[in-house]
Design a protein around this motif. Structure first.
Motif, PDB file in Angstrom:
ATOM      1  N   VAL A  60      76.281  65.091  57.573  1.00 53.63           N
ATOM      2  CA  VAL A  60      77.834  65.965  57.391  1.00 53.63           C
ATOM      3  C   VAL A  60      77.125  67.022  56.562  1.00 53.63           C
ATOM      4  N   VAL A  61      77.169  67.512  55.929  1.00 53.10           N
ATOM      5  CA  VAL A  61      77.425  69.007  55.122  1.00 53.10           C
ATOM      6  C   VAL A  61      76.105  69.874  55.656  1.00 53.10           C
ATOM      7  N   PHE A  62      74.349  69.054  56.951  1.00 52.84           N
ATOM      8  CA  PHE A  62      74.109  69.519  57.098  1.00 52.84           C
ATOM      9  C   PHE A  62      74.826  70.364  58.435  1.00 52.84           C
ATOM     10  N   ILE A  63      75.039  69.800  58.974  1.00 51.52           N
ATOM     11  CA  ILE A  63      75.709  70.479  60.010  1.00 51.52           C
ATOM     12  C   ILE A  63      77.123  71.450  59.655  1.00 51.52           C
ATOM     13  N   PHE A  64      77.712  71.044  58.525  1.00 49.94           N
ATOM     14  CA  PHE A  64      78.892  72.218  57.833  1.00 49.94           C
ATOM     15  C   PHE A  64      78.101  73.775  58.054  1.00 49.94           C
ATOM     16  N   VAL A  65      76.933  73.221  56.648  1.00 47.87           N
ATOM     17  CA  VAL A  65      75.892  74.330  56.562  1.00 47.87           C
ATOM     18  C   VAL A  65      75.725  74.911  57.505  1.00 47.87           C
ATOM     19  N   GLU A  66      74.786  74.642  58.303  1.00 48.74           N
ATOM     20  CA  GLU A  66      73.974  75.403  58.703  1.00 48.74           C
ATOM     21  C   GLU A  66      75.035  75.924  60.486  1.00 48.74           C
ATOM     22  N   SER A  67      76.460  75.946  60.187  1.00 47.23           N
ATOM     23  CA  SER A  67      77.036  76.694  61.298  1.00 47.23           C
ATOM     24  C   SER A  67      78.050  77.723  60.404  1.00 47.23           C
ATOM     25  N   ILE A  68      77.620  77.925  59.431  1.00 42.37           N
ATOM     26  CA  ILE A  68      78.302  79.111  58.706  1.00 42.37           C
ATOM     27  C   ILE A  68      78.172  80.260  59.413  1.00 42.37           C
ATOM     28  N   PRO A  69      77.094  80.451  59.545  1.00 46.42           N
ATOM     29  CA  PRO A  69      76.620  82.067  59.735  1.00 46.42           C
ATOM     30  C   PRO A  69      78.062  81.946  61.509  1.00 46.42           C
ATOM     31  N   ALA A  70      78.106  81.347  62.847  1.00 47.00           N
ATOM     32  CA  ALA A  70      78.777  81.733  62.868  1.00 47.00           C
ATOM     33  C   ALA A  70      79.785  81.357  63.200  1.00 47.00           C
ATOM     34  N   PHE A  71      80.520  80.865  62.148  1.00 45.24           N
ATOM     35  CA  PHE A  71      81.431  81.382  61.929  1.00 45.24           C
ATOM     36  C   PHE A  71      82.515  82.295  61.694  1.00 45.24           C
ATOM     37  N   GLN A  72      80.970  82.803  60.333  1.00 48.02           N
ATOM     38  CA  GLN A  72      81.350  84.071  59.523  1.00 48.02           C
ATOM     39  C   GLN A  72      81.160  85.749  60.974  1.00 48.02           C
ATOM     40  N   TYR A  73      79.815  85.246  61.776  1.00 47.52           N
ATOM     41  CA  TYR A  73      79.760  85.858  63.246  1.00 47.52           C
ATOM     42  C   TYR A  73      81.249  86.340  64.399  1.00 47.52           C
ATOM     43  N   GLU A  74      81.988  85.160  64.086  1.00 48.05           N
ATOM     44  CA  GLU A  74      82.837  85.077  64.885  1.00 48.05           C
ATOM     45  C   GLU A  74      84.605  85.216  64.684  1.00 48.05           C
ATOM     46  N   SER A  75      84.733  86.155  63.106  1.00 48.34           N
ATOM     47  CA  SER A  75      85.332  85.749  61.886  1.00 48.34           C
ATOM     48  C   SER A  75      86.686  87.093  63.105  1.00 48.34           C
ATOM     49  N   ALA A  76      87.867  86.498  63.090  1.00 52.76           N
ATOM     50  CA  ALA A  76      88.676  87.860  63.670  1.00 52.76           C
ATOM     51  C   ALA A  76      89.677  87.966  62.847  1.00 52.76           C
ATOM     52  N   THR A  77      90.174  88.964  62.901  1.00 54.54           N
ATOM     53  CA  THR A  77      91.838  88.971  61.763  1.00 54.54           C
ATOM     54  C   THR A  77      92.946  88.898  62.382  1.00 54.54           C
ATOM     55  N   VAL A  78      93.774  87.855  62.144  1.00 53.55           N
ATOM     56  CA  VAL A  78      94.935  88.109  61.866  1.00 53.55           C
ATOM     57  C   VAL A  78      96.363  88.049  60.245  1.00 53.55           C
ATOM     58  N   PHE A  79      96.818  89.084  61.395  1.00 58.27           N
ATOM     59  CA  PHE A  79      97.895  89.908  60.202  1.00 58.27           C
ATOM     60  C   PHE A  79      96.685  90.555  58.878  1.00 58.27           C
ATOM     61  N   GLY A  80      96.335  90.438  59.307  1.00 55.29           N
ATOM     62  CA  GLY A  80      95.607  91.677  58.157  1.00 55.29           C
ATOM     63  C   GLY A  80      94.229  90.378  57.420  1.00 55.29           C
ATOM     64  N   VAL A  81      93.648  90.029  57.890  1.00 54.34           N
ATOM     65  CA  VAL A  81      93.226  88.370  57.653  1.00 54.34           C
ATOM     66  C   VAL A  81      92.365  88.124  58.282  1.00 54.34           C
ATOM     67  N   SER A  82      91.301  88.279  57.210  1.00 58.60           N
ATOM     68  CA  SER A  82      89.739  87.714  58.598  1.00 58.60           C
ATOM     69  C   SER A  82      89.504  85.906  58.502  1.00 58.60           C
TER      70      SER A  82
END
Length: 336
Positions: A60-82
């Motif tokens: 579980v930890v491996f899956i979540f850690v490996e997914s972090i770059p994609a979540f960071q890449y697809e960040s979106a701003t809502v009310f000034g918060v990324s």
């Protein structure tokens, strides 16, 4: 068997990190089993349980850690918060080739929901009806024949269902409905529903047979027919267990990979309109299966993100089914 033992021995001897701990474990366990059998039995079972839990936790930890770059890449701003990963769920474009690349999971989530909904509509009523027949209606001889048959269905590999769907159902759908390739969520859902059917039948049948005979006998003693007793007593009393069976079937449908990969078109798109079941593009599982060997970097991380979505969804369904099943036990035990 000999080849398996040889491969296992080669695995152990390939590194001191495996050979030495394993040899130490065998020697200490063998000595302890002779001198302190009860203590070693408890220690070994505890160690095995711990290893299982730790292994699952590391996965579980491996899956979540490996997914972090994609979540960071697809960040979106809502009310000034990324917000990390928000772009995966608010845009509809998945394009790993054209710059700038985009990794939206929304089309695959839509496909997964469509396939799962259709599979549930197939597996839930058929599974509950079959479980009711086995538990309450079928004579013992018929029950002894039907139950093993359903268990055999559960043992058929999913690729067999997918191959039958690809070679028989898809061409038929293409000819009858004038579809390009015959890839449709409708027929994929039907196939996956049949695959989930044994799970629903087995769990629902256990729930129905766990209803105390005293409740059924009391209903019959008051003049109710067998059918009225089943509808008014057995089904309501086992409703929690039946709900858990349906949820487990839904979890099987969500996690199905091979049938969806073989039968779907493999295109990251959302049909128009959204409820159009006569087109079939991609699900989360088929996305991972079709791309995992040819990706790297953020693209690979995006596949792990799809795995995170699947893991969280199935985990929630599993927790819900366990809660409902525990509630059924408390209810039938008279302790609300």
């Amino acid at each position: 068997m000999g080849s398996l033992l040889t491969a296992f021995a080669g695995f152990l001897l390939a590194s001191s990190w495996t050979a030495i701990p394993f040899a130490t474990f065998l020697v200490s366990t063998g000595y302890g089993w002779v001198r302190h059998q009860a203590l070693i039995a408890r220690a070994v079972t505890f160690a095995m349980t711990t290893v299982t839990i730790v292994t699952l936790g590391l996965i579980v930890v491996f899956i979540f850690v490996e997914s972090i770059p994609a979540f960071q890449y697809e960040s979106a701003t809502v009310f000034g918060v990324s917000v990390p990963g928000l772009g995966m769920f608010i845009q509809t474009r998945w394009d790993a080739v054209t710059d700038p690349v985009r990794y939206s999971l929304l089309p695959m989530i839509h496909g997964t929901v469509m396939v799962t909904a259709i599979a549930t509509l197939v597996a839930a009523p058929l599974g509950v009806a079959a479980a009711l027949f086995i538990a309450e209606i079928a004579p013992p001889t018929v029950r002894e024949l039907v139950k093993p048959g359903i268990e055999i269905l559960a043992g058929i590999p999913s690729i067999v269902y997918g191959f039958i769907g690809f070679t028989i159902i898809n061409p038929w759908a293409s000819d009858e409905f004038a579809l390009n390739g015959g890839s449709t969520y409708l027929f994929v859902g039907l196939v996956v529903g049949l695959m989930a059917l044994p799970t629903v039948v087995s769990v629902a049948e256990d729930a129905l047979t766990s209803v105390p005979d005293s409740m059924k006998d009391g209903s019959l003693a008051l003049g109710a027919t067998d059918w009225q007793s089943m509808i008014s007593i057995t089904l309501p009393a086992a409703f929690s267990g039946i709900s858990a069976a349906v949820l487990l079937g839904v979890g099987r449908a969500i996690g199905e990979t091979m049938a969806a990969t073989v039968m779907l078109a493999g295109t990251q798109a959302i049909p128009d309109p959204l409820t159009n079941v006569f087109y079939g593009y991609e699900t989360l599982t088929s996305l991972i299966a079709a791309n995992y060997g040819n990706t790297s970097g953020v693209h690979e991380s995006a596949l792990f993100a799809a795995g995170v979505v699947l893991f969280v969804t199935v985990l929630c369904l599993s927790i819900a089914s366990q809660y409902i099943e525990a509630r059924m036990r408390r209810r039938l035990g008279g302790a609300e």
